[in-house]
Design an enzyme around this catalytic site. Structure first.
Site, PDB file in Angstrom:
ATOM      1  N   HIS A 120       2.243  -0.466   5.691  1.00  0.00           N
ATOM      2  CA  HIS A 120       2.932  -0.934   4.475  1.00  0.00           C
ATOM      3  C   HIS A 120       3.527   0.214   3.691  1.00  0.00           C
ATOM      4  O   HIS A 120       3.804   0.077   2.502  1.00  0.00           O
ATOM      5  CB  HIS A 120       1.957  -1.757   3.600  1.00  0.00           C
ATOM      6  CG  HIS A 120       1.604  -3.062   4.242  1.00  0.00           C
ATOM      7  ND1 HIS A 120       0.538  -3.830   3.863  1.00  0.00           N
ATOM      8  CD2 HIS A 120       2.161  -3.717   5.299  1.00  0.00           C
ATOM      9  CE1 HIS A 120       0.473  -4.916   4.617  1.00  0.00           C
ATOM     10  NE2 HIS A 120       1.447  -4.852   5.506  1.00  0.00           N
ATOM     11  N   CYS A 149      18.640   8.902  -7.681  1.00  0.00           N
ATOM     12  CA  CYS A 149      18.854   9.864  -6.586  1.00  0.00           C
ATOM     13  C   CYS A 149      19.599  11.100  -7.101  1.00  0.00           C
ATOM     14  O   CYS A 149      20.575  11.000  -7.837  1.00  0.00           O
ATOM     15  CB  CYS A 149      19.680   9.154  -5.507  1.00  0.00           C
ATOM     16  SG  CYS A 149      20.081  10.173  -4.091  1.00  0.00           S
ATOM     17  N   THR A 190     -10.395  -6.077   4.753  1.00  0.00           N
ATOM     18  CA  THR A 190      -9.118  -6.784   4.651  1.00  0.00           C
ATOM     19  C   THR A 190      -9.339  -8.290   4.732  1.00  0.00           C
ATOM     20  O   THR A 190     -10.218  -8.759   5.450  1.00  0.00           O
ATOM     21  CB  THR A 190      -8.126  -6.331   5.750  1.00  0.00           C
ATOM     22  OG1 THR A 190      -6.895  -7.048   5.604  1.00  0.00           O
ATOM     23  CG2 THR A 190      -8.683  -6.579   7.149  1.00  0.00           C
TER      24      THR A 190
END
Ligand code: APR
Length: 247
Positions: A120, A149, A190
């Site tokens: 992820h 940026c 999990t």
């Protein structure tokens, strides 16, 4: 904690040809990072919309304010806990080949594991939505949101997988290769609720791996693919397991 089962799991791990670990938010709870589901779960308190990619594109500032509060303000000072450290010792002593993680907190690497596949993504990188330039988190000043940026002034996005975004190709490919090679697969913390990540342990089981699971309560895997269920906190179970492996 069932000591007999831990001894059995240690025996399986000692005799493993290729052990791979698969981790979720539960392994980092004892580092002070809340899980997503269950008590104190993130999604019990916040609607996950701010982590949905189209919403982020439409409302980057609103999303970034929530992302900074939810992740960056918490993760920057987070330290690996004993569970992360036992996994690092297991790699060092050649019991463990690699870790496939759903976590974006970088704590496995901080604990010393080298072979970590982040399904992820990671909070440690930002990527420009326009020119795809990539930045280490240290470049960004998150006091001014949304970060932009340096090259094209585009909006920077955390290099974490948002809802409705594909998984990073490299991590997904490597995770499948590792799952297929594993003869023992150690699942830690999990709910196994999120696809396609949850397909990785199933791939391991389909290829004959013995599945050991550590969780404080049963998950979707427990009554489907798990062979040995070690009920308890990740730190406590892994510390005990570490003793039986003479780490
Ligand atoms: N030790 C072991 N397991 C624990 C502990 C602990 N101390 N505390 C909680 N758990 C377990 C819970 O029982 C639960 O099964 O960890 C799991 C946490 O589940 P989730 O919060 O759903 O985390 P995860 O399964 O990693 O979520 C997968 O969902 O929202 C997405 O991208 C997000 O990567 C995340 C994905």
């Amino acid at each position: 904690m069932n000591i007999g089962l831990i001894e059995k799991a240690a025996e399986v791990i000692r005799n493993a040809r290729y052990l791979v670990a698969f981790t979720g938010a539960g392994i980092s709870v004892e580092s002070g990072i809340p899980p997503f589901r269950g008590e104190n779960g993130l999604w019990e308190k916040h609607h996950p919309l701010f982590m949905e990619i189209e919403h982020f594109k439409k409302k980057p500032l609103q999303s970034w304010i929530k992302i900074k509060e939810t992740f960056y303000d918490k993760l920057i000072d987070a330290e690996p806990n004993l569970a992360h450290k036992v996994l690092a010792k297991m790699e060092e002593r050649s019991f463990l080949e690699s870790i496939i993680t759903q976590n974006i907190d970088h704590l496995h690497q901080k604990a010393g594991n080298r072979y970590v596949y982040e399904l992820h993504g990671t909070y440690r990188q930002l990527v420009c939505m326009e020119c795809r330039s990539e930045y280490e988190i240290s470049f960004a000043n998150l006091n001014y949101l949304p970060p932009t940026c340096y090259v094209c002034k585009g909006i920077l996005k955390p290099d974490m997988v948002f809802f409705n975004e594909p998984l990073p190709a490299f991590a997904q490919k490597r995770a499948l290769v590792e799952a297929r090679r594993a003869d023992v697969f150690l699942i830690i913390g999990t709910t196994a609720e999120v696809l396609p990540a949850a397909e990785i342990p199933e791939e391991a089981q389909k290829n004959g791996a013995k599945i050991i699971e550590i969780n404080i309560r049963p998950s979707h895997f427990t009554h489907t693919i798990t062979d040995i269920f070690l009920e308890g906190k990740a730190t406590e179970v892994l510390m005990k397991l570490g003793e039986y492996l003479y780490l």
